[in-house]
Scaffold this motif. Structure first.
Motif, PDB file in Angstrom:
ATOM      1  N   ASP A 167       0.853  -1.190   0.000  1.00 37.54           N
ATOM      2  CA  ASP A 167       0.000   0.000   0.000  1.00 37.54           C
ATOM      3  C   ASP A 167       0.895   1.248   0.000  1.00 37.54           C
ATOM      4  OD1 ASP A 167      -2.312   1.493   0.075  1.00 37.54           O
ATOM      5  OD2 ASP A 167      -2.561   1.348   2.249  1.00 37.54           O
ATOM      6  N   LEU A 168       0.477   2.263  -0.744  1.00 37.67           N
ATOM      7  CA  LEU A 168       1.281   3.490  -0.886  1.00 37.67           C
ATOM      8  C   LEU A 168       2.716   3.127  -1.268  1.00 37.67           C
ATOM      9  CD1 LEU A 168       0.035   5.623   2.164  1.00 37.67           C
ATOM     10  CD2 LEU A 168      -0.605   5.866  -0.229  1.00 37.67           C
ATOM     11  N   TYR A 169       2.863   2.507  -2.401  1.00 36.49           N
ATOM     12  CA  TYR A 169       4.159   2.014  -2.879  1.00 36.49           C
ATOM     13  C   TYR A 169       5.253   3.069  -2.687  1.00 36.49           C
ATOM     14  CZ  TYR A 169       7.501  -0.243  -6.031  1.00 36.49           C
ATOM     15  OH  TYR A 169       8.611  -0.846  -6.562  1.00 36.49           O
ATOM     16  N   HIS A 170       6.328   2.707  -1.972  1.00 37.54           N
ATOM     17  CA  HIS A 170       7.368   3.661  -1.600  1.00 37.54           C
ATOM     18  C   HIS A 170       8.749   3.021  -1.775  1.00 37.54           C
ATOM     19  CE1 HIS A 170       7.717   1.303   2.088  1.00 37.54           C
ATOM     20  NE2 HIS A 170       6.410   1.444   2.269  1.00 37.54           N
ATOM     21  N   PRO A 171       9.828   3.786  -1.503  1.00 37.22           N
ATOM     22  CA  PRO A 171      11.180   3.252  -1.728  1.00 37.22           C
ATOM     23  C   PRO A 171      11.495   1.978  -0.959  1.00 37.22           C
ATOM     24  CG  PRO A 171      11.280   5.630  -1.462  1.00 37.22           C
ATOM     25  CD  PRO A 171       9.863   5.229  -1.181  1.00 37.22           C
ATOM     26  N   GLY A 172      10.876   1.783   0.212  1.00 37.38           N
ATOM     27  CA  GLY A 172      11.108   0.542   0.942  1.00 37.38           C
ATOM     28  C   GLY A 172      10.645  -0.673   0.159  1.00 37.38           C
ATOM     29  N   HIS A 173       9.509  -0.549  -0.509  1.00 38.99           N
ATOM     30  CA  HIS A 173       9.020  -1.647  -1.361  1.00 38.99           C
ATOM     31  C   HIS A 173       9.988  -1.895  -2.522  1.00 38.99           C
ATOM     32  CE1 HIS A 173       4.793  -0.307   0.113  1.00 38.99           C
ATOM     33  NE2 HIS A 173       5.238  -1.304   0.859  1.00 38.99           N
ATOM     34  N   ALA A 174      10.407  -0.806  -3.170  1.00 40.73           N
ATOM     35  CA  ALA A 174      11.284  -0.939  -4.333  1.00 40.73           C
ATOM     36  C   ALA A 174      12.602  -1.608  -3.959  1.00 40.73           C
ATOM     37  CB  ALA A 174      11.535   0.440  -4.953  1.00 40.73           C
ATOM     38  N   ARG A 175      13.154  -1.244  -2.799  1.00 43.08           N
ATOM     39  CA  ARG A 175      14.413  -1.857  -2.377  1.00 43.08           C
ATOM     40  C   ARG A 175      14.236  -3.342  -2.056  1.00 43.08           C
ATOM     41  NH1 ARG A 175      18.457   1.698  -1.207  1.00 43.08           N
ATOM     42  NH2 ARG A 175      17.903   3.912  -1.189  1.00 43.08           N
ATOM     43  N   GLN A 176      13.116  -3.707  -1.463  1.00 41.52           N
ATOM     44  CA  GLN A 176      12.877  -5.120  -1.167  1.00 41.52           C
ATOM     45  C   GLN A 176      12.785  -5.934  -2.447  1.00 41.52           C
ATOM     46  OE1 GLN A 176       9.313  -6.601  -1.157  1.00 41.52           O
ATOM     47  NE2 GLN A 176       9.872  -8.591  -0.257  1.00 41.52           N
ATOM     48  N   LEU A 177      12.094  -5.415  -3.430  1.00 39.16           N
ATOM     49  CA  LEU A 177      11.961  -6.136  -4.693  1.00 39.16           C
ATOM     50  C   LEU A 177      13.285  -6.166  -5.456  1.00 39.16           C
ATOM     51  CD1 LEU A 177       8.465  -4.776  -5.831  1.00 39.16           C
ATOM     52  CD2 LEU A 177       9.006  -6.952  -4.709  1.00 39.16           C
ATOM     53  N   MET A 178      14.063  -5.112  -5.335  1.00 44.98           N
ATOM     54  CA  MET A 178      15.386  -5.124  -5.966  1.00 44.98           C
ATOM     55  C   MET A 178      16.263  -6.229  -5.362  1.00 44.98           C
ATOM     56  SD  MET A 178      18.328  -2.172  -5.918  1.00 44.98           S
ATOM     57  CE  MET A 178      18.500  -2.387  -4.141  1.00 44.98           C
ATOM     58  N   GLN A 179      16.222  -6.374  -4.036  1.00 47.54           N
ATOM     59  CA  GLN A 179      17.013  -7.435  -3.399  1.00 47.54           C
ATOM     60  C   GLN A 179      16.526  -8.818  -3.818  1.00 47.54           C
ATOM     61  OE1 GLN A 179      17.817  -6.734   0.946  1.00 47.54           O
ATOM     62  NE2 GLN A 179      16.611  -4.883   0.588  1.00 47.54           N
ATOM     63  N   ALA A 180      15.210  -8.972  -3.879  1.00 47.07           N
ATOM     64  CA  ALA A 180      14.668 -10.273  -4.281  1.00 47.07           C
ATOM     65  C   ALA A 180      15.057 -10.604  -5.716  1.00 47.07           C
ATOM     66  CB  ALA A 180      13.146 -10.260  -4.140  1.00 47.07           C
ATOM     67  N   LYS A 181      15.096  -9.604  -6.576  1.00 48.73           N
ATOM     68  CA  LYS A 181      15.448  -9.829  -7.973  1.00 48.73           C
ATOM     69  C   LYS A 181      16.917 -10.229  -8.120  1.00 48.73           C
ATOM     70  CE  LYS A 181      14.813  -9.616 -12.464  1.00 48.73           C
ATOM     71  NZ  LYS A 181      13.913 -10.550 -13.180  1.00 48.73           N
ATOM     72  N   ASN A 182      17.773  -9.750  -7.219  1.00 50.57           N
ATOM     73  CA  ASN A 182      19.211  -9.983  -7.343  1.00 50.57           C
ATOM     74  C   ASN A 182      19.752 -10.935  -6.282  1.00 50.57           C
ATOM     75  OD1 ASN A 182      20.151  -7.903  -9.507  1.00 50.57           O
ATOM     76  ND2 ASN A 182      18.769  -6.749  -8.183  1.00 50.57           N
ATOM     77  N   VAL A 183      18.874 -11.700  -5.633  1.00 45.82           N
ATOM     78  CA  VAL A 183      19.345 -12.639  -4.626  1.00 45.82           C
ATOM     79  C   VAL A 183      20.160 -13.763  -5.262  1.00 45.82           C
ATOM     80  CG1 VAL A 183      17.278 -14.103  -4.666  1.00 45.82           C
ATOM     81  CG2 VAL A 183      18.609 -13.848  -2.540  1.00 45.82           C
ATOM     82  N   PHE A 184      19.877 -14.080  -6.516  1.00 43.29           N
ATOM     83  CA  PHE A 184      20.638 -15.058  -7.298  1.00 43.29           C
ATOM     84  C   PHE A 184      21.021 -14.424  -8.641  1.00 43.29           C
ATOM     85  CE2 PHE A 184      17.557 -17.854  -4.907  1.00 43.29           C
ATOM     86  CZ  PHE A 184      18.470 -18.259  -3.941  1.00 43.29           C
ATOM     87  N   PRO A 185      22.006 -14.960  -9.329  1.00 40.40           N
ATOM     88  CA  PRO A 185      22.438 -14.362 -10.597  1.00 40.40           C
ATOM     89  C   PRO A 185      21.350 -14.304 -11.659  1.00 40.40           C
ATOM     90  CG  PRO A 185      24.087 -15.912  -9.792  1.00 40.40           C
ATOM     91  CD  PRO A 185      22.889 -16.069  -8.918  1.00 40.40           C
ATOM     92  N   ASN A 186      20.450 -15.306 -11.689  1.00 39.77           N
ATOM     93  CA  ASN A 186      19.423 -15.362 -12.732  1.00 39.77           C
ATOM     94  C   ASN A 186      18.073 -15.637 -12.078  1.00 39.77           C
ATOM     95  OD1 ASN A 186      18.097 -15.465 -15.159  1.00 39.77           O
ATOM     96  ND2 ASN A 186      18.922 -17.461 -15.774  1.00 39.77           N
ATOM     97  N   VAL A 187      17.245 -14.567 -11.935  1.00 35.13           N
ATOM     98  CA  VAL A 187      16.004 -14.663 -11.173  1.00 35.13           C
ATOM     99  C   VAL A 187      14.822 -14.227 -12.030  1.00 35.13           C
ATOM    100  CG1 VAL A 187      14.697 -13.683  -9.233  1.00 35.13           C
ATOM    101  CG2 VAL A 187      17.080 -14.371  -8.915  1.00 35.13           C
ATOM    102  N   TYR A 188      13.739 -14.980 -11.919  1.00 38.16           N
ATOM    103  CA  TYR A 188      12.427 -14.603 -12.455  1.00 38.16           C
ATOM    104  C   TYR A 188      11.582 -14.250 -11.242  1.00 38.16           C
ATOM    105  CZ  TYR A 188       7.988 -14.953 -15.026  1.00 38.16           C
ATOM    106  OH  TYR A 188       6.750 -14.702 -15.601  1.00 38.16           O
ATOM    107  N   LEU A 189      11.267 -12.955 -11.065  1.00 32.30           N
ATOM    108  CA  LEU A 189      10.627 -12.477  -9.843  1.00 32.30           C
ATOM    109  C   LEU A 189       9.113 -12.456  -9.995  1.00 32.30           C
ATOM    110  CD1 LEU A 189      10.871 -11.372  -6.972  1.00 32.30           C
ATOM    111  CD2 LEU A 189      11.093  -9.074  -7.945  1.00 32.30           C
ATOM    112  N   ILE A 190       8.448 -13.152  -9.067  1.00 34.50           N
ATOM    113  CA  ILE A 190       6.987 -13.186  -8.989  1.00 34.50           C
ATOM    114  C   ILE A 190       6.573 -12.450  -7.709  1.00 34.50           C
ATOM    115  CG2 ILE A 190       4.952 -14.670  -8.950  1.00 34.50           C
ATOM    116  CD1 ILE A 190       6.779 -16.936 -10.046  1.00 34.50           C
ATOM    117  N   VAL A 191       5.642 -11.533  -7.835  1.00 31.86           N
ATOM    118  CA  VAL A 191       5.202 -10.736  -6.682  1.00 31.86           C
ATOM    119  C   VAL A 191       3.710 -10.962  -6.477  1.00 31.86           C
ATOM    120  CG1 VAL A 191       5.000  -8.432  -5.673  1.00 31.86           C
ATOM    121  CG2 VAL A 191       6.980  -9.014  -7.082  1.00 31.86           C
ATOM    122  N   GLY A 192       3.332 -11.275  -5.235  1.00 32.14           N
ATOM    123  CA  GLY A 192       1.928 -11.457  -4.895  1.00 32.14           C
ATOM    124  C   GLY A 192       1.431 -10.357  -3.974  1.00 32.14           C
ATOM    125  N   ALA A 193       0.241  -9.846  -4.260  1.00 31.11           N
ATOM    126  CA  ALA A 193      -0.388  -8.813  -3.437  1.00 31.11           C
ATOM    127  C   ALA A 193      -1.763  -9.295  -3.002  1.00 31.11           C
ATOM    128  CB  ALA A 193      -0.492  -7.497  -4.201  1.00 31.11           C
TER     129      ALA A 193
END
Length: 370
Positions: free
Chosen positions: A93-119
């Motif tokens: 809710d109220l998408y903010h930089p904290g959300h963006a940073r969390q998704l950035m980390q999830a995307k780069n947790v491994f060298p090759n990632v397909y990121l799925i996000v559930g809301a």
């Protein structure tokens, strides 16, 4: 980070200081070093929903073995013949930089990632957490346009189960490592952690949906006034009649104060200009006066500079005497009249001499000049 979290510790407002920003930048640099993405990070279209044909086609092409899942070591060392499917969930809710940073980390947790996000949906969120500011559609659309997201799962479940992982062929779940108490459980990610399919991300301190809402509530009057000035009605803002009148009166008072401050500023500027101009005129007048006196004395004196100095000295002495006249004489004139009934009996001859003898020669000269 998930906005679904009810953090037990108090969010500190000072966490947005320089040290926090420095840690965040350091974290971003470390994540960027691990990221092997093309030079162009821009996408021409938003992420697709999980029920779109494109996403279904990708899932059908994946070999997914429930009994022999991908290990974290193989995923980190890129020993997988396909992108690792990582899932991150939350309210967002109220998408903010904290959300963006969390998704950035999830995307780069491994060298090759397909990121799925559930809301989660509005109905589920309102039931288990509380009211949201944005609707579910607005939250879905905000996530779709994040460049790290590849797929969106709408109406996501509150608890991630093994059946859910199998349905969407998810390899790992990414979330911050702090226990999240909800739905009668001390940590809703405890089962995923026991399965070895949990990868931790770091929270961004001081940046959360609750923090954004607190800032809005703190400056409530300011935002209400701003929206009223932009054409919103009091009814649309859920503002009562008395508050509406109070806010409008405050707006008018602020406008008057602004005009007064502007007038005072202009008045001060005008007085400064007048003072500067008058000082310049006085200086020019003095220069011209001295020049005129010197030219005049030059016609009658061999040393005009000494002559003008003497004139200035004598003028100052006269002014001093005029300001501080001499004291009263030692002999009172009224004593000569004591016992006399006829003023004609006064002897004017010798008394005048005695009277003026009481004054010094400079004082007599001064009286003569007057």
């Amino acid at each position: 980070m998930s906005t679904r979290r009810r953090s037990s510790r108090k969010e500190m407002s000072g966490s947005r200081n320089g040290s926090t920003r420095k840690r965040s930048l350091t974290m971003d640099c470390e994540v960027t070093k691990q990221c092997k993405r093309p030079k162009s990070l821009a996408h021409s279209a938003p992420a697709c929903f999980s029920d779109d044909q494109a996403c279904q086609k990708i899932r059908d092409s994946i070999s997914y073995n429930v009994d022999n899942p991908i290990s974290i070591e193989d995923a980190k060392n890129n020993k997988v013949d396909r992108p690792v499917r990582v899932y991150a969930d939350g309210i967002y809710d109220l998408y903010h930089p904290g959300h963006a940073r969390q998704l950035m980390q999830a995307k780069n947790v491994f060298p090759n990632v397909y990121l799925i996000v559930g809301a989660c949906s509005d109905s589920l969120t309102h039931k288990l957490k509380g009211q949201t500011v944005m609707t579910e559609w607005e939250r879905y659309e905000s996530l779709r346009h994040c460049r790290y997201v590849d797929e969106i799962i709408t109406d996501a479940p509150w608890l991630v189960t093994e059946e859910f992982l199998t349905k969407f062929k998810i390899d790992f779940v990414a979330h911050d490592d702090m226990p999240y108490t909800s739905a009668g459980q001390t940590d809703i990610y405890a089962d995923i952690k026991r399965m070895g399919r949990f990868v931790p991300t770091q929270r961004t301190d001081g940046v959360s949906t609750s923090d954004v809402i607190a800032r809005i509530v703190k400056n409530y009057d300011h935002y209400v006034r701003r929206n009223l000035e932009r054409g919103y009605t009091a009814k649309e803002l859920n503002v009562g009649f008395i508050n509406e009148k109070r806010i409008k009166m405050q707006v008018k008072a602020d406008q008057v104060k602004k005009k007064v401050r502007g007038f005072n500023h202009r008045s001060r500027s005008l007085m400064d200009r007048i003072e500067t101009t008058s000082q310049e005129l006085i200086l020019k007048w003095e220069e011209k006066s001295r020049e005129l006196i010197l030219n005049f004395l030059d016609l009658f004196s061999a040393d005009p500079l000494n002559q003008i100095t003497e004139i200035w000295r004598e003028s100052k002495e006269k002014v001093r005497r005029a300001i501080s006249p001499p004291g009263s004489p030692t002999r009172s004139c009224s004593s000569d009249y004591d016992g006399m009934s006829n003023p004609s009996d006064i002897d004017s001859g010798d008394d005048d001499v005695e009277y003026f003898d009481t004054y010094s020669e400079p004082e007599l000269s001064y009286m003569h000049e007057i």
